[in-house]
Design an enzyme around this catalytic site. Structure first.
Site, PDB file in Angstrom:
ATOM      1  N   ASP A  15       4.652  -0.039  11.244  1.00  0.00           N
ATOM      2  CA  ASP A  15       3.572   0.651  10.950  1.00  0.00           C
ATOM      3  C   ASP A  15       3.765   1.654   9.924  1.00  0.00           C
ATOM      4  O   ASP A  15       4.855   2.082   9.546  1.00  0.00           O
ATOM      5  CB  ASP A  15       3.053   1.659  12.092  1.00  0.00           C
ATOM      6  CG  ASP A  15       1.872   2.417  12.230  1.00  0.00           C
ATOM      7  OD1 ASP A  15       0.822   1.767  11.169  1.00  0.00           O
ATOM      8  OD2 ASP A  15       1.528   3.377  12.977  1.00  0.00           O
ATOM      9  N   ASN A  17       1.978   0.728   6.477  1.00  0.00           N
ATOM     10  CA  ASN A  17       1.614   0.105   5.249  1.00  0.00           C
ATOM     11  C   ASN A  17       0.714   0.794   4.555  1.00  0.00           C
ATOM     12  O   ASN A  17       0.639   1.076   3.403  1.00  0.00           O
ATOM     13  CB  ASN A  17       1.324  -1.092   5.552  1.00  0.00           C
ATOM     14  CG  ASN A  17       2.472  -2.080   6.077  1.00  0.00           C
ATOM     15  OD1 ASN A  17       3.536  -1.682   6.197  1.00  0.00           O
ATOM     16  ND2 ASN A  17       2.064  -3.231   6.560  1.00  0.00           N
ATOM     17  N   ARG A  19      -0.494   3.922   4.654  1.00  0.00           N
ATOM     18  CA  ARG A  19      -0.198   5.218   4.066  1.00  0.00           C
ATOM     19  C   ARG A  19       0.942   5.182   3.101  1.00  0.00           C
ATOM     20  O   ARG A  19       0.819   5.905   1.907  1.00  0.00           O
ATOM     21  CB  ARG A  19       0.564   6.309   5.256  1.00  0.00           C
ATOM     22  CG  ARG A  19      -0.597   6.875   6.157  1.00  0.00           C
ATOM     23  CD  ARG A  19      -0.149   7.310   7.244  1.00  0.00           C
ATOM     24  NE  ARG A  19       0.057   6.119   8.263  1.00  0.00           N
ATOM     25  CZ  ARG A  19       0.916   6.166   9.498  1.00  0.00           C
ATOM     26  NH1 ARG A  19       1.557   7.325   9.738  1.00  0.00           N
ATOM     27  NH2 ARG A  19       1.244   5.481  10.105  1.00  0.00           N
ATOM     28  N   TRP A  20       1.599   4.267   3.250  1.00  0.00           N
ATOM     29  CA  TRP A  20       2.519   3.868   1.689  1.00  0.00           C
ATOM     30  C   TRP A  20       1.943   4.000   0.684  1.00  0.00           C
ATOM     31  O   TRP A  20       2.119   4.339  -0.231  1.00  0.00           O
ATOM     32  CB  TRP A  20       3.454   2.600   2.345  1.00  0.00           C
ATOM     33  CG  TRP A  20       4.702   2.672   1.037  1.00  0.00           C
ATOM     34  CD1 TRP A  20       6.049   2.832   1.322  1.00  0.00           C
ATOM     35  CD2 TRP A  20       4.494   1.593   0.013  1.00  0.00           C
ATOM     36  NE1 TRP A  20       6.724   2.245   0.244  1.00  0.00           N
ATOM     37  CE2 TRP A  20       5.642   1.585  -0.581  1.00  0.00           C
ATOM     38  CE3 TRP A  20       3.453   0.772  -0.381  1.00  0.00           C
ATOM     39  CZ2 TRP A  20       5.898   0.632  -1.796  1.00  0.00           C
ATOM     40  CZ3 TRP A  20       3.515  -0.118  -1.523  1.00  0.00           C
ATOM     41  CH2 TRP A  20       4.907  -0.044  -2.180  1.00  0.00           C
ATOM     42  N   HIS A  32       0.465  -3.755   2.582  1.00  0.00           N
ATOM     43  CA  HIS A  32       0.819  -4.766   3.421  1.00  0.00           C
ATOM     44  C   HIS A  32       1.660  -5.790   2.807  1.00  0.00           C
ATOM     45  O   HIS A  32       2.462  -6.423   3.370  1.00  0.00           O
ATOM     46  CB  HIS A  32      -0.319  -5.476   3.980  1.00  0.00           C
ATOM     47  CG  HIS A  32      -1.513  -4.584   4.855  1.00  0.00           C
ATOM     48  ND1 HIS A  32      -0.821  -3.778   5.799  1.00  0.00           N
ATOM     49  CD2 HIS A  32      -2.762  -4.367   4.902  1.00  0.00           C
ATOM     50  CE1 HIS A  32      -1.846  -3.184   6.501  1.00  0.00           C
ATOM     51  NE2 HIS A  32      -2.951  -3.526   5.643  1.00  0.00           N
ATOM     52  N   SER A  60      -2.543  -6.729  15.587  1.00  0.00           N
ATOM     53  CA  SER A  60      -3.066  -6.531  16.997  1.00  0.00           C
ATOM     54  C   SER A  60      -4.301  -7.002  17.424  1.00  0.00           C
ATOM     55  O   SER A  60      -5.271  -6.942  16.428  1.00  0.00           O
ATOM     56  CB  SER A  60      -2.757  -4.927  17.297  1.00  0.00           C
ATOM     57  OG  SER A  60      -3.762  -4.346  16.822  1.00  0.00           O
ATOM     58  N   SER A  61      -4.490  -6.953  18.518  1.00  0.00           N
ATOM     59  CA  SER A  61      -5.997  -7.574  19.310  1.00  0.00           C
ATOM     60  C   SER A  61      -7.106  -6.442  18.843  1.00  0.00           C
ATOM     61  O   SER A  61      -8.134  -6.617  18.684  1.00  0.00           O
ATOM     62  CB  SER A  61      -5.916  -7.557  20.780  1.00  0.00           C
ATOM     63  OG  SER A  61      -4.890  -7.997  21.276  1.00  0.00           O
ATOM     64  N   LEU A 126      18.647 -17.501  15.240  1.00  0.00           N
ATOM     65  CA  LEU A 126      17.576 -16.131  15.638  1.00  0.00           C
ATOM     66  C   LEU A 126      16.542 -16.766  15.840  1.00  0.00           C
ATOM     67  O   LEU A 126      15.566 -17.847  15.087  1.00  0.00           O
ATOM     68  CB  LEU A 126      17.365 -15.245  14.348  1.00  0.00           C
ATOM     69  CG  LEU A 126      16.248 -14.256  14.294  1.00  0.00           C
ATOM     70  CD1 LEU A 126      16.835 -13.209  15.224  1.00  0.00           C
ATOM     71  CD2 LEU A 126      16.045 -13.523  13.091  1.00  0.00           C
ATOM     72  N   ILE A 180       2.681   3.093  21.865  1.00  0.00           N
ATOM     73  CA  ILE A 180       3.111   1.591  22.016  1.00  0.00           C
ATOM     74  C   ILE A 180       1.996   0.900  21.426  1.00  0.00           C
ATOM     75  O   ILE A 180       2.311  -0.206  21.078  1.00  0.00           O
ATOM     76  CB  ILE A 180       3.119   1.364  23.643  1.00  0.00           C
ATOM     77  CG1 ILE A 180       4.463   2.255  24.208  1.00  0.00           C
ATOM     78  CG2 ILE A 180       3.450  -0.214  23.689  1.00  0.00           C
ATOM     79  CD1 ILE A 180       5.823   2.154  23.710  1.00  0.00           C
TER      80      ILE A 180
HETATM   81  C1  IPE Z   1       0.066  -1.193  15.580  1.00  0.00           C
HETATM   82  O1  IPE Z   1      -0.088  -0.430  14.426  1.00  0.00           O
HETATM   83  C2  IPE Z   1      -0.167  -2.574  15.299  1.00  0.00           C
HETATM   84  C3  IPE Z   1       0.350  -3.341  14.292  1.00  0.00           C
HETATM   85  C4  IPE Z   1       1.744  -2.737  13.715  1.00  0.00           C
HETATM   86  C5  IPE Z   1       0.335  -4.673  13.874  1.00  0.00           C
HETATM   87  P1  IPE Z   1      -1.736   0.502  14.322  1.00  0.00           P
HETATM   88  O2  IPE Z   1      -1.465   1.094  13.055  1.00  0.00           O
HETATM   89  O3  IPE Z   1      -2.765  -0.827  14.580  1.00  0.00           O
HETATM   90  O4  IPE Z   1      -1.801   1.312  15.594  1.00  0.00           O
HETATM   91  P2  IPE Z   1      -2.644   2.382  15.978  1.00  0.00           P
HETATM   92  O5  IPE Z   1      -4.113   2.166  15.689  1.00  0.00           O
HETATM   93  O6  IPE Z   1      -2.250   3.473  14.914  1.00  0.00           O
HETATM   94  O7  IPE Z   1      -2.448   2.845  17.333  1.00  0.00           O
HETATM   95  C1  IPE Z   2       0.765  -1.498   9.948  1.00  0.00           C
HETATM   96  O1  IPE Z   2       0.171  -0.622   8.843  1.00  0.00           O
HETATM   97  C2  IPE Z   2       0.159  -2.646   9.617  1.00  0.00           C
HETATM   98  C3  IPE Z   2      -1.026  -3.342  10.475  1.00  0.00           C
HETATM   99  C4  IPE Z   2      -1.592  -2.638  11.232  1.00  0.00           C
HETATM  100  C5  IPE Z   2      -1.201  -4.653  10.253  1.00  0.00           C
HETATM  101  P1  IPE Z   2      -0.951   0.160   8.910  1.00  0.00           P
HETATM  102  O2  IPE Z   2      -2.035  -0.752   8.102  1.00  0.00           O
HETATM  103  O3  IPE Z   2      -1.561   0.447  10.324  1.00  0.00           O
HETATM  104  O4  IPE Z   2      -0.614   1.471   8.016  1.00  0.00           O
HETATM  105  P2  IPE Z   2      -1.146   3.064   8.278  1.00  0.00           P
HETATM  106  O5  IPE Z   2      -0.865   3.076   9.842  1.00  0.00           O
HETATM  107  O6  IPE Z   2      -2.669   3.014   8.159  1.00  0.00           O
HETATM  108  O7  IPE Z   2      -0.296   3.614   7.201  1.00  0.00           O
HETATM  109 MG    MG Z   3      -1.016   2.287  11.481  1.00  0.00          MG
END
Ligand code: IPE
Ligand code: IPE
Ligand code: MG
Length: 237
Positions: A15, A17, A19-20, A32, A60-61, A126, A180
């Site tokens: 998680d 990406n 914000r980075w 991403h 995620s779903s 792995l 989670i």
């Molecule tokens: C969790 O990250 C899903 C993945 C890393 C693929 P999210 O950014 O979707 O989670 P929430 O929405 O902040 O809980």
């Molecule tokens: C996780 O990074 C990657 C995916 C959920 C696909 P985010 O895209 O959720 O990044 P933030 O949380 O918005 O920074």
């Molecule tokens: Mg996120």
């Protein structure tokens, strides 16, 4: 000193990406793209240490609810990774699997997934599980449906996507959130949970080393007392 225990299975919520990228005044999707580099580094790092299973949460779903352009960028990125990375994974002895509801993915993506899974099926260095259109609730529900059709609903755990693999010993979530987010709900029952504020694209070899050092210091009790863990002779048979 005995060697620090290495987790057999590490599960990662990648998680941060978006914000980075935003911190660099770039579009979210640039994060991403950079995140894929961090996955490569992670795979190398865990293979070198003898980890047996690595599961990464890629989509995620619930991520379908993001803006359509971001969703299609993520799907294209996954497709490109399938085209470009699978041979390399194979030559490094990695078994590749996708967990999740693949029926919602594109035709080409699905056929590349099948090819990659078949190509790498007998690799043993792995096992890499990539969770795509995965949700812990989806997995439990689909397992119950299959177990019921098979006549034994209570045996649903045998139908979960991770059946036959050890449960994760170590969970890592980057990006600062302590949740989670519908990942591996059944399998995380006794997993050690490591949360890092680091944004996923910045998760490098030294971040992995910190997570593993933290893990090595945990006492895993599985319901027992500390005394029982230190002196197994005090445990009931
Ligand atoms: C969790 O990250 C899903 C993945 C890393 C693929 P999210 O950014 O979707 O989670 P929430 O929405 O902040 O809980
Ligand atoms: C996780 O990074 C990657 C995916 C959920 C696909 P985010 O895209 O959720 O990044 P933030 O949380 O918005 O920074
Ligand atoms: Mg996120």
């Amino acid at each position: 000193m005995p060697a620090a225990p290495v987790p057999r299975h590490i599960a990662v919520v990648m998680d941060g990406n978006g914000r980075w990228a935003q911190k660099r005044f770039l579009p979210r999707v640039a994060g991403h793209k950079q995140g894929v580099e961090a996955v490569r580094t992670l795979i190398r790092g865990v293979s070198e240490r003898g980890v047996e299973v690595l599961t990464v949460f890629a989509f995620s779903s619930e991520n379908w609810q993001r803006p359509a352009e971001e969703v299609s960028f993520l799907m294209d990125l996954f497709l490109r990774a399938l085209r470009e990375e699978v041979q390399k994974l194979h030559s490094n002895g990695v078994r590749f699997r996708v967990v999740g509801d693949v029926s919602a993915l594109g035709v080409e993506t699905r056929s590349l997934i099948s090819e990659a899974e078949a190509l790498t099926a007998s690799n043993t260095r792995l096992c890499l599980n990539v969770a795509v259109n995965y949700g812990g609730r989806w997995d439990i529900e689909q397992a119950i449906v299959k177990a019921t059709a098979d006549g034994d609903p209570m045996a649903f755990a045998h139908w979960l996507s991770f059946a036959g693999q050890p449960d994760p010993d170590l969970f890592i979530r980057t990006g600062g959130e302590r949740r989670i987010s519908n990942f591996m709900l059944w399998q995380l029952a006794y997993t050690e949970l490591f949360f890092a504020d680091t944004l996923w694209p910045d998760f490098d070899e030294s971040e992995l080393a910190s997570a593993l050092a933290w893990f090595a210091g945990r006492e895993r009790r599985f319901g027992r007392t500390s005394e029982q863990i230190r002196d197994p002779a005090t445990s009931p048979a």
